[in-house]
Design an enzyme around this catalytic site. Structure first.
Site, PDB file in Angstrom:
ATOM      1  N   TYR A 130      23.736 -21.874-120.425  1.00 23.97           N
ATOM      2  CA  TYR A 130      22.900 -21.895-121.617  1.00 23.97           C
ATOM      3  C   TYR A 130      21.788 -20.867-121.484  1.00 23.97           C
ATOM      4  O   TYR A 130      21.093 -20.813-120.463  1.00 23.97           O
ATOM      5  CB  TYR A 130      22.299 -23.289-121.835  1.00 23.97           C
ATOM      6  N   GLN A 191      24.571 -28.695-129.871  1.00 23.94           N
ATOM      7  CA  GLN A 191      25.941 -28.408-130.318  1.00 23.94           C
ATOM      8  C   GLN A 191      26.644 -27.425-129.391  1.00 23.94           C
ATOM      9  O   GLN A 191      27.864 -27.518-129.165  1.00 23.94           O
ATOM     10  CB  GLN A 191      25.969 -27.927-131.774  1.00 23.94           C
ATOM     11  N   ASN A 214      15.641 -26.387-124.436  1.00 24.18           N
ATOM     12  CA  ASN A 214      14.598 -27.279-124.952  1.00 24.18           C
ATOM     13  C   ASN A 214      15.005 -28.743-124.775  1.00 24.18           C
ATOM     14  O   ASN A 214      16.007 -29.042-124.118  1.00 24.18           O
ATOM     15  CB  ASN A 214      14.304 -26.946-126.427  1.00 24.18           C
ATOM     16  N   SER A 237       7.713 -26.733-116.155  1.00 20.31           N
ATOM     17  CA  SER A 237       7.543 -26.054-114.878  1.00 20.31           C
ATOM     18  C   SER A 237       6.180 -26.360-114.260  1.00 20.31           C
ATOM     19  O   SER A 237       5.264 -26.775-114.959  1.00 20.31           O
ATOM     20  CB  SER A 237       7.683 -24.555-115.162  1.00 20.31           C
ATOM     21  N   GLN A 259       2.020 -19.574-113.953  1.00 22.47           N
ATOM     22  CA  GLN A 259       2.725 -20.788-114.336  1.00 22.47           C
ATOM     23  C   GLN A 259       2.294 -21.243-115.725  1.00 22.47           C
ATOM     24  O   GLN A 259       3.121 -21.608-116.558  1.00 22.47           O
ATOM     25  CB  GLN A 259       2.428 -21.887-113.311  1.00 22.47           C
ATOM     26  N   HIS A 262       3.879 -19.955-119.062  1.00 25.91           N
ATOM     27  CA  HIS A 262       5.255 -20.297-119.445  1.00 25.91           C
ATOM     28  C   HIS A 262       5.308 -21.173-120.682  1.00 25.91           C
ATOM     29  O   HIS A 262       6.097 -20.955-121.587  1.00 25.91           O
ATOM     30  CB  HIS A 262       5.970 -21.032-118.306  1.00 25.91           C
ATOM     31  N   GLU A 327       7.614 -28.179-108.020  1.00 24.01           N
ATOM     32  CA  GLU A 327       8.685 -27.181-108.126  1.00 24.01           C
ATOM     33  C   GLU A 327       8.372 -25.955-107.248  1.00 24.01           C
ATOM     34  O   GLU A 327       9.221 -25.483-106.505  1.00 24.01           O
ATOM     35  CB  GLU A 327       8.783 -26.766-109.601  1.00 24.01           C
ATOM     36  N   HIS A 328       7.146 -25.422-107.383  1.00 25.59           N
ATOM     37  CA  HIS A 328       6.728 -24.266-106.604  1.00 25.59           C
ATOM     38  C   HIS A 328       5.486 -24.627-105.796  1.00 25.59           C
ATOM     39  O   HIS A 328       4.552 -25.210-106.354  1.00 25.59           O
ATOM     40  CB  HIS A 328       6.329 -23.094-107.510  1.00 25.59           C
ATOM     41  N   ASP A 361      10.359 -15.595-108.876  1.00 22.16           N
ATOM     42  CA  ASP A 361      10.943 -15.767-110.214  1.00 22.16           C
ATOM     43  C   ASP A 361      11.963 -14.682-110.517  1.00 22.16           C
ATOM     44  O   ASP A 361      12.902 -14.909-111.274  1.00 22.16           O
ATOM     45  CB  ASP A 361       9.846 -15.679-111.292  1.00 22.16           C
ATOM     46  N   GLU A 415      39.311 -57.828 -96.757  1.00 16.58           N
ATOM     47  CA  GLU A 415      38.839 -57.553 -98.122  1.00 16.58           C
ATOM     48  C   GLU A 415      39.776 -58.140 -99.173  1.00 16.58           C
ATOM     49  O   GLU A 415      39.534 -57.958-100.373  1.00 16.58           O
ATOM     50  CB  GLU A 415      38.698 -56.032 -98.331  1.00 16.58           C
ATOM     51  N   HIS A 420      47.091 -52.686 -99.546  1.00 15.66           N
ATOM     52  CA  HIS A 420      46.481 -51.712 -98.644  1.00 15.66           C
ATOM     53  C   HIS A 420      47.019 -51.921 -97.219  1.00 15.66           C
ATOM     54  O   HIS A 420      47.438 -50.984 -96.542  1.00 15.66           O
ATOM     55  CB  HIS A 420      44.952 -51.860 -98.619  1.00 15.66           C
TER      56      HIS A 420
END
Lengths: 430, 430
Positions: A130, A191, A214, A237, A259, A262, A327-328, A361, A415, A420
């Site tokens: 994506y 979609q 998004n 982020s 950061q 963003h 994250e960072h 990045d 069992e 088995h």
């Protein structure tokens, strides 16, 4: 911006609130997304045409209107200014080198009973990436998603991207050329994820879907997890900078703002042991952010989610960092390895004063798709493994089966699974 | 049972229907599960007490009523008959040996620009394992889930299991002893998954939840994916046996039934190139299944989901197997490696005539938690990696930043992210 002192009596409470604040959309997109997924599953291309007209004001009619192909990618690449072409190429080379070393090794060995055991790694057949339209249409993301897939050995790599009003981003197309994408389908949103997961008459199904998006895209991936493989549930982020007073406050302010620019929901946190330095950074953030072309976003993020935490000694930052599982994480100190040794939860770590997060990045090599929202507690950045799967295998010689079979029979009977037991028993020497 | 001939004109259609039949519950549990998760999140222990009384007819009142601990596990283990104790120990040893070899290696190297790059693997802090009550209460599953977590280095490993009417399964407790579980909480269903993911006053939160369960448990894991790490979305189990006419039909029939006896929704498929052998196997399935204590389940599964496919040559089975992407694949032929080389999608493969799948269920070593419902196209069996995460890291020397920084600045500016560019630029030599 919040300013917290670790020695204040209210600190634990205020810090816990930051840890628990997920900054994720409360929009109830679950139902909308479910209905879009069902629509694409049931009506295929027809649903895609309608939804694309509605959300992207773009008409899918002729076969050419659906896709952008390698010729267009090559043309976009050729049309870039040479400096940018070289930058994309350098980034691709470095990302590829780092990810190539991630390729897992197969195993195939025979143990002392004569049982042959192993594991074989193979790429998935097809991956779909994506690529957001609008503010977050980043060529670097395309490289970071496509190159691990290509290194993994995935034969078919396609991208999907909304092209609102028919507009294509030449930088993204050029990155598709560098990354070796086969096709970019001009669809977006939930979609597009549905089309990749279920397949339609026009869009062939893929096995793994990755890439940022998004809230609708993220929710579609979450709902389709299990129908296809996905990379992760990604949220806003974040960066955590741990810096002592010997840093240039301008450098650290720029890192925090890198950061913040963003997204308004991004989060930048500074932990320092130097109160005067903290105030200098705060001041430099204000000065620098006013000058940015992204100032509106960066200032909103810093105002709503920015945090400065003052600790007694810089080592005190480590347990806080582990709770934040950011994250960072930048470690802007003289001996970053000493702090890094105690760090248990972080997506990616940037060691030393001359390692700004932004270099990661783009082109340091490691992936920039990283766990957000405290998920570094249990998940990892994107890697070639996200585009591969492991098949285990075994082969029992008669001797090996004779050695371990009776214990297997005992467990199967315990069992309550007699077939088995029987499937082993029949093969044992009489 | 369906009998298909690959040479029949209707074969492609009939085979495609089998590939597309997910055999997964259509029950609409989504809403029920969502409301249980919200209830546990909001009311914590109170919700657990009420839901456990309602679903398990078990009262959580005293502190002791909530948990079973190591002393109880040890007592259950001591109380087992010695043969079963030895079988559990052998299984645990073999599973541990196989999984220990999965431990990933850290990376830490410096490239030719002077950039230090690497990746560090660490275990999650805590793992929670679901252990079903009732029909599927298998000690082997507890070993298969807990041992990889222990090998990964997870410090806190807990289990949850419903104990309807207060009944505990001594075999499961004994397995908890062998596996090194800290605590078994006497809760089950979606509410147990919620408790592990969110935490309550009594139940501490964990980072990863694994283990098999019914449709409610599976849906709870799916909905909480991202709040915690999960192993996978698991559906009904399946086996594909590829066997030529030189096999003992009784052995192959037992293998098909070993899958069928798990659950009425399990699926057993035989592909063979020998029509007479196919009929012998069908006959032996009927004879054997009638004698099983599990006959009701096994016969229902075979009747509703069993398939025999006749192909021209045994090699023709391979492309069909790749479309089925089955959880378990047996290759009962003289040269299984020749077929295995062409197999792209399978959870686990059992090579040769003396390797019944059941030996892998218990104690061969590889994990028996495997992707079902065609998910072997993109996912792998449970491994130590499910209980670990990777932190990437980098350190740029001044020289390294000078080498790659300008390209990073070009890309940042092209993406419209000036603070990114500035954070690099400020650190470059003037």
């Amino acid at each position: 911006m919040k300013f917290l002192k670790a020695s204040d009596p209210g600190f634990e409470r205020a810090f816990a609130a930051i840890v628990d604040d997920r900054r994720e959309s409360d929009e109830d997109v679950t139902r909308d997304v479910a209905s879009i997924l069902a629509d694409v599953r049931n009506r295929g291309d027809k649903a895609l045409v309608q939804l694309t007209a509605r959300f992207d004001q773009y008409t899918l009619d002729t076969p050419e209107s659906w896709r952008v192909g390698p010729e267009d990618f090559a043309a976009a690449y050729a049309g870039l200014e040479p400096g940018l072409r070289d930058a994309l190429d350098l980034a691709a080379q470095r990302i590829e080198a780092y990810h190539r070393a991630q390729l897992p090794e197969d195993r195939d060995y025979t143990d002392d009973t004569g049982m042959r055991l192993g594991a074989k790694w193979l790429p998935v057949d097809a991956a779909g990436l994506y690529v957001p339209g609008g503010r977050a249409a980043y060529p670097s993301s395309l490289l970071m998603n496509a190159i691990p897939a290509r290194v993994a050995g995935v034969e078919r790599i396609v991208a999907v991207s909304p092209t609102p009003g028919g507009k294509l981003n030449p930088l993204v197309l050029a990155a598709a050329h560098v990354a070796g994408i086969d096709t970019l389908w001009r669809i977006g949103g939930a979609q597009a994820i549905a089309a990749l997961a279920y397949g339609t008459a026009t869009i062939p199904r893929v096995d793994v879907v990755t890439g940022p998006g998004n809230a609708w895209v993220a929710e579609a991936k979450r709902q389709l997890y299990g129908v296809v493989g996905i990379d992760m549930v990604a949220g806003p982020s974040e960066i955590l900078v741990i810096a002592d007073g010997s840093n240039d406050p301008d450098w650290i302010a720029a890192d925090l703002l890198s950061q913040a620019e963003h997204d308004p929901s991004s989060q930048s946190i500074l932990i320092t042991d130097d109160a005067a330095f903290a105030m200098q950074v705060e001041d430099r953030v204000d000065v620098q952010s006013a000058m940015l072309s992204t100032s509106k976003v960066a200032q909103a993020s810093w105002k709503d989610h920015g945090v400065i935490i003052l600790v007694e000694q810089i080592e005190d930052a480590v347990p806080l960092a582990n709770r934040l599982a950011a994250e960072h994480v930048e470690l802007a100190v003289d001996d970053p390895d000493a702090l890094f040794a105690g760090l248990r939860h972080a997506g990616s770590v940037f060691l030393g004063r001359t390692t700004p997060e932004a270099v990661g990045d783009y082109l340091a090599g490691p992936n920039h798709v990283l766990p957000t929202g405290r998920r570094a507690r249990f998940s990892s950045g994107l890697s070639v493994l996200d585009f591969m799967k492991r098949t285990s295998f075994l082969s029992a010689s008669e001797a090996a089966l004779a050695a371990v079979g009776p214990a297997g029979i005992a467990l199967a009977n315990a069992e309550g699974l007699p077939a088995h037991a029987r499937s082993i028993e029949l093969r044992l020497p009489k």
